[in-house]
Design a protein around this motif. Structure first.
Motif, PDB file in Angstrom:
ATOM      1  N   VAL A   1       0.814  -1.224   0.000  1.00 42.94           N
ATOM      2  CA  VAL A   1       0.000   0.000   0.000  1.00 42.94           C
ATOM      3  C   VAL A   1       0.846   1.273   0.000  1.00 42.94           C
ATOM      4  O   VAL A   1       0.359   2.322  -0.421  1.00 42.94           O
ATOM      5  N   THR A   2       2.091   1.188   0.446  1.00 43.14           N
ATOM      6  CA  THR A   2       2.906   2.404   0.482  1.00 43.14           C
ATOM      7  C   THR A   2       3.765   2.587  -0.769  1.00 43.14           C
ATOM      8  O   THR A   2       4.255   3.685  -1.017  1.00 43.14           O
ATOM      9  N   THR A   3       3.945   1.528  -1.563  1.00 41.84           N
ATOM     10  CA  THR A   3       4.776   1.671  -2.766  1.00 41.84           C
ATOM     11  C   THR A   3       3.954   1.798  -4.044  1.00 41.84           C
ATOM     12  O   THR A   3       4.512   1.998  -5.116  1.00 41.84           O
ATOM     13  N   ASN A   4       2.634   1.705  -3.933  1.00 40.50           N
ATOM     14  CA  ASN A   4       1.742   1.867  -5.086  1.00 40.50           C
ATOM     15  C   ASN A   4       0.724   2.957  -4.778  1.00 40.50           C
ATOM     16  O   ASN A   4       0.132   2.940  -3.699  1.00 40.50           O
TER      17      ASN A   4
ATOM     18  N   GLN B   1     -11.480  13.186  -7.067  1.00 39.91           N
ATOM     19  CA  GLN B   1     -10.513  14.186  -6.602  1.00 39.91           C
ATOM     20  C   GLN B   1      -9.331  13.526  -5.916  1.00 39.91           C
ATOM     21  O   GLN B   1      -8.168  13.889  -6.170  1.00 39.91           O
ATOM     22  N   MET B   2      -9.594  12.553  -5.047  1.00 42.44           N
ATOM     23  CA  MET B   2      -8.516  11.847  -4.334  1.00 42.44           C
ATOM     24  C   MET B   2      -7.619  11.109  -5.326  1.00 42.44           C
ATOM     25  O   MET B   2      -6.403  11.124  -5.195  1.00 42.44           O
TER      26      MET B   2
ATOM     27  N   GLY C   1      -1.356   5.062   0.346  1.00 45.58           N
ATOM     28  CA  GLY C   1      -1.107   4.406   1.619  1.00 45.58           C
ATOM     29  C   GLY C   1      -2.222   4.525   2.636  1.00 45.58           C
ATOM     30  O   GLY C   1      -2.179   3.910   3.685  1.00 45.58           O
ATOM     31  N   GLU C   2      -3.252   5.323   2.315  1.00 42.07           N
ATOM     32  CA  GLU C   2      -4.359   5.541   3.248  1.00 42.07           C
ATOM     33  C   GLU C   2      -5.535   4.647   2.894  1.00 42.07           C
ATOM     34  O   GLU C   2      -5.943   4.574   1.734  1.00 42.07           O
ATOM     35  N   PHE C   3      -6.111   4.005   3.909  1.00 41.46           N
ATOM     36  CA  PHE C   3      -7.301   3.195   3.702  1.00 41.46           C
ATOM     37  C   PHE C   3      -8.490   4.111   3.395  1.00 41.46           C
ATOM     38  O   PHE C   3      -8.750   5.057   4.132  1.00 41.46           O
ATOM     39  N   VAL C   4      -9.181   3.848   2.288  1.00 40.19           N
ATOM     40  CA  VAL C   4     -10.324   4.667   1.890  1.00 40.19           C
ATOM     41  C   VAL C   4     -11.627   3.999   2.297  1.00 40.19           C
ATOM     42  O   VAL C   4     -12.495   4.623   2.896  1.00 40.19           O
TER      43      VAL C   4
END
Length: 104
Positions: A11-14, A98-99, A78-81
């Protein structure tokens, strides 16, 4: 590497990651299929998908990682949506696009 470390790395590298059942081409549940449709409608081209059906450790671990019991799960930067219902609501309000635009 632990399962939690593997998930964190994904989640942090994509920029945009969807943990789902099946693949973008062949979703294996209606919720995962709807999540893919929403992302396509937002114009997402650079999407990383993780098929939780291929890895039981990831399938269980992702529920613990976000403290969220269901799949699919969307991560942006990296943030859970959220899952497919939250994605749908955010899509309808324009917030999801937008995100995603800001992330890629």
């Amino acid at each position: 590497m632990t399962t939690q470390e593997r998930i964190k790395e994904i989640v942090t590298t994509n920029p945009v990651v969807l943990f789902m059942k099946g693949t973008a081409q062949f979703p294996m549940c209606g919720f995962s299929g709807r999540a893919i449709q929403v992302l396509k409608a937002c114009g997402v081209e650079k999407l990383t998908t993780v098929n939780v059906l291929e890895d039981d450790e990831i399938r269980q671990g992702i529920k613990e990682y976000a403290n969220w019991p269901t799949i699919p799960q969307l991560y942006i930067q990296g943030e859970f949506v959220g899952g497919s219902d939250i994605m749908m609501e955010m899509y309808e309000s324009g917030e999801l696009r937008q995100m995603l635009t800001a992330a890629v």
